[in-house]
Scaffold this active site. Structure first.
Site, PDB file in Angstrom:
ATOM      1  CG  ASP A 187      -2.173   0.868   0.979  1.00  0.00           C
ATOM      2  OD1 ASP A 187      -2.129   1.722   0.069  1.00  0.00           O
ATOM      3  OD2 ASP A 187      -3.160   0.729   1.708  1.00  0.00           O
TER       4      ASP A 187
HETATM    5  C1  BGC Z   1      -4.991   3.317   0.470  1.00  0.00           C
HETATM    6  C2  BGC Z   1      -5.273   2.329  -0.634  1.00  0.00           C
HETATM    7  C3  BGC Z   1      -5.143   2.998  -1.978  1.00  0.00           C
HETATM    8  C4  BGC Z   1      -3.785   3.651  -2.085  1.00  0.00           C
HETATM    9  C5  BGC Z   1      -3.507   4.304  -3.420  1.00  0.00           C
HETATM   10  C6  BGC Z   1      -3.729   4.126   0.235  1.00  0.00           C
HETATM   11  O1  BGC Z   1      -3.583   5.141   1.158  1.00  0.00           O
HETATM   12  O2  BGC Z   1      -4.914   2.613   1.700  1.00  0.00           O
HETATM   13  O3  BGC Z   1      -6.538   1.763  -0.466  1.00  0.00           O
HETATM   14  O4  BGC Z   1      -5.356   2.067  -2.995  1.00  0.00           O
HETATM   15  O5  BGC Z   1      -3.671   4.632  -1.062  1.00  0.00           O
HETATM   16  O6  BGC Z   1      -4.295   5.404  -3.647  1.00  0.00           O
END
Ligand code: BGC
Length: 709
Positions: free
Chosen positions: A242
């Site tokens: 993530d």
């Molecule tokens: C979130 C994810 C997301 C990613 C990219 C993160 O902060 O937890 O769910 O896909 O950002 O935008």
């Protein structure tokens, strides 16, 4: 593994391999192009198809591999569908499929080939803001809708991403990014199940969760990433970290440096690192030398990445037709979003105030009356705005009603003048619609709330109107279940509309007028108090189960003498709260209709090792409508304490007034099995109660599973 991928892998240098293993986001196209030339494997979506093509060209012309272009296309790209939690309330696979199909087409036309969706975290704590991104508290509902979306994205040429692996929804106290500590059996039965189902349905990628699970941060959790996901389940796709989740291993305190964090993550099974330190810098130097990280693991990661690129057709042609980019909703996409929105609405309470009369005077007040904040969490800046406000949609829906308006209150603040104006306009109105709710920004990522009530200014508006004797209908826009205890019994009807997207307002107006008969059901329990959280329908059996609720809140039932006197041993020592009635305010599956349904004629037939369970649904009211029929199983006795009931099937069925339909479920012996804490899946013989329910009636029977397997 294809020969083409093997040949490509063999051609890549160590640095080129590491570069494939990174994704970053750059607003500046020049910077992104430079990264594409240097061989980065993936980028977040640039602003348009033209720019996407430019980046792919930079990657290809510099002799590199075409890019994965990722974006969070969570419930729409241009045309915004209801939030995933709202979609779950539809209990309708077709709603999830329509969103995935339309949004994948729109995103793909702009060059996106990878969406960070669906989120399949089971969520039992409404304090957690991210409940809005998932399908609620039930593992089967989440698994089913997650798998539907994964399949639909894939069919449109977009890779899906199951997130966030795993147990992110179990973050303690619902505080975002917080620790999760879950027994092995609950992990398997509840939190992992939707990922298993999604991977089985063909999701190409999985995102690691920010949380630690049982002490091990997920970005360095080899037993789950490599052991379970890639090993036991044979998942051949890739795992992406993530956003800066790998770097956060330092904050978790399991890595001393970011470089060590990256090594640990790759060795645990992360294939693509999102953000954080550059794996290969501008001079072409690799952050990790071949001896510093398992080189076979790096090859495995790059194979997975190249294989996905091959499957998506990027190795043959990574470009999109810029002139065909979909830049705005079409009539067709709006119609799909509208019909989806109509199917997600849940009628929570109705004391006869709905549907609205065709004539008369109605006051519309509250912050959502004139707001366009209908899209919900997780939309991008280019999302098409809501097409109208609720006030305008109501005027169009019921032109003969004499509509009156008053601001009433803001989302978070209100003034005495606004309240006084609303009360005075309510005086000669037949009915008041309070368009209330939690604005989109109060749910989503990093949007946990300790108190999940309606903001005080809005509660005050409702009370003052009720005090003045108005007949009040509340339209509740929300990203999560709310505690409504303080005001719910003072109003005549409550329609829960979540955040329904671009077409929210006409859909809500249709449900208020009765053109649409609300058929949604709650995918998450509405608690009576924050103190009941976590709360969910399939909690495990306990000793001393409660038969009655506490009474301390009701002074008529409890006085000083009673509370100081001897305890009533029958009812006292049971599992309950002294100061709350038994159970939640609205249970999972709750939802009313403008018609009534009755279930009967339950039939269970043994069939090829399983059972065919069917029931008749009769529409006994005067409106056509949709019923949601749920099949629950309860294990009478098992070696491990089981949930009081488990959802084993759901169907939504349209039944005309006076008509009947038959709904059938197939139940396998494995649907009655469960995981033990030493991680064995067992199917134990014995008796099971089957209940088929629709919130209005229930029919029950008992089956016996003869043999252990
Ligand atoms: C979130 C994810 C997301 C990613 C990219 C993160 O902060 O937890 O769910 O896909 O950002 O935008």
């Amino acid at each position: 593994m294809s020969a083409r991928v093997e040949a490509l892998l063999a051609r890549l240098s160590w640095e080129q391999k590491l570069a494939q293993m990174q994704i970053v986001w750059r607003r500046d196209l020049g910077e992104a192009t430079a990264l594409a030339r240097r061989g980065i494997g993936a980028l977040f979506w640039p602003a348009s198809a033209r720019e996407t093509n430019q980046l792919q060209r930079a990657a290809v012309e510099s002799g590199g591999v075409p890019l994965l272009i990722a974006l969070d296309v969570v419930h729409g790209q241009r045309t915004i569908f209801p939030t995933p939690l709202a979609q779950a309330a539809s209990f309708d696979r077709a709603v999830a499929a329509a969103d995935a199909r339309v949004s994948a087409r729109e995103a793909r036309s702009g060059g996106v080939n990878w969406t960070y969706s669906p989120m399949v975290d089971v969520t039992r704590d409404p304090r957690w803001g991210r409940v809005v991104e998932g399908f609620g508290e039930d593992a089967l509902l989440t698994s089913t809708l997650g798998a539907v979306k994964a399949r639909a994205y894939r069919a449109e040429g977009v890779a899906a991403c199951l997130k966030h692996f795993a147990a992110y929804g179990a973050a303690e106290a619902g505080r975002d990014y917080n620790t999760a500590d879950v027994s092995r059996r609950r992990l398997r039965d509840v939190y992992l199940e939707p990922f298993r189902a999604g991977a089985h349905a063909g999701a190409d990628t999985v995102m690691a969760a920010f949380t630690s699970v049982n002490g091990r941060p997920m970005h360095a959790n080899a037993p789950l990433l490599t052991g379970v996901l890639k090993g036991e389940w044979g998942f051949e796709g890739l795992v992406v970290g993530d956003a800066e989740g790998v770097a956060q291993l330092v904050a978790h305190g399991v890595a001393e440096t970011e470089k060590d964090a990256i090594r640990q993550a790759i060795e645990a099974g992360v294939d693509i690192v999102m953000g954080g330190a550059e794996l290969v810098d501008a001079r072409g130097a690799a952050l990790l030398a071949p001896g510093e990280v398992d080189a076979d693991r790096v090859d495995d990661a790059v194979r997975r990445i190249l294989s996905l690129k091959e499957r998506l057709g990027l190795l043959d042609d990574p470009f999109v037709r810029a002139e065909a980019e979909i830049l705005a909703p079409t009539e067709e996409s709006l119609a799909a979003a509208r019909s989806a929105a109509e199917r997600c609405i849940v009628l929570l309470r109705n004391e006869g105030a709905l549907p609205l009369a065709q004539r008369g005077r109605v006051l519309v007040t509250g912050p959502y009356a004139r707001s366009l904040d209908h899209l919900g969490a997780w939309v991008q800046h280019f999302a098409a705005p809501a097409t109208s406000t609720l006030a305008d949609a109501l005027a169009a829906e019921l032109p003969e009603v004499d509509w009156v308006e008053a601001a009433g209150s803001g989302f978070l603040s209100g003034s005495d003048e606004d309240i006084a104006e609303a009360v005075s306009r309510a005086a000669d109105a037949d009915l008041v619609i309070v368009a209330a709710g939690e604005p989109s920004r109060l749910s989503g990522e990093a949007a946990s709330r300790a108190d999940v009530a309606l903001p005080a200014a809005q509660t005050r508006l409702i009370h003052v109107l009720a005090d003045a004797g108005a007949r009040v209908v509340v339209v509740l826009h929300t990203g999560r279940p709310l505690v409504v205890e303080d005001w719910i019994e003072r109003v005549d009807a409550v329609l829960c509309t979540w955040h329904l997207g671009t077409q929210a307002a006409p859909a809500i107006a249709g449900a208020l007028s009765g053109r649409v008969n609300p058929g949604g059901r709650l995918p998450m329990t509405f608690p009576r108090a924050v103190g009941q959280i976590p709360i969910h329908h399939d909690h495990e059996r306990t000793g001393r189960p409660a038969r009655t609720g506490g009474e301390l809140l009701d002074p008529a039932a409890v006085d000083d003498e009673t509370i100081l006197g001897p305890n009533n041993t029958d009812d006292h020592y049971t599992s309950k709260f002294l100061d709350l009635p038994l159970g939640p305010r609205f249970a999972f599956g709750h939802g009313l209709s403008y018609t009534t349904f009755a279930l009967d004629d339950l039939e269970v037939v043994r069939d090829d090792g399983g059972w065919l369970v069917s029931v008749r649904v009769r529409n006994t009211g005067v409106h056509d409508g949709d019923d949601v029929v749920l099949l629950f199983a309860s294990d009478e006795c098992a070696s491990v304490a089981q949930p009081v009931r488990r959802l084993r099937g759901f169907e939504r069925v349209a039944v005309p007034s006076g008509g009947a339909a038959r709904v059938a479920f197939r139940l396998e012996a494995s649907d009655l099995g469960f995981w033990t804490d030493d991680e064995r899946f067992v199917i134990e013989p014995g008796g099971f109660e089957l209940a088929v329910e629709d919130g209005m009636s229930a029919v029950r029977t008992r089956i016996v599973l003869e043999e252990a397997s």
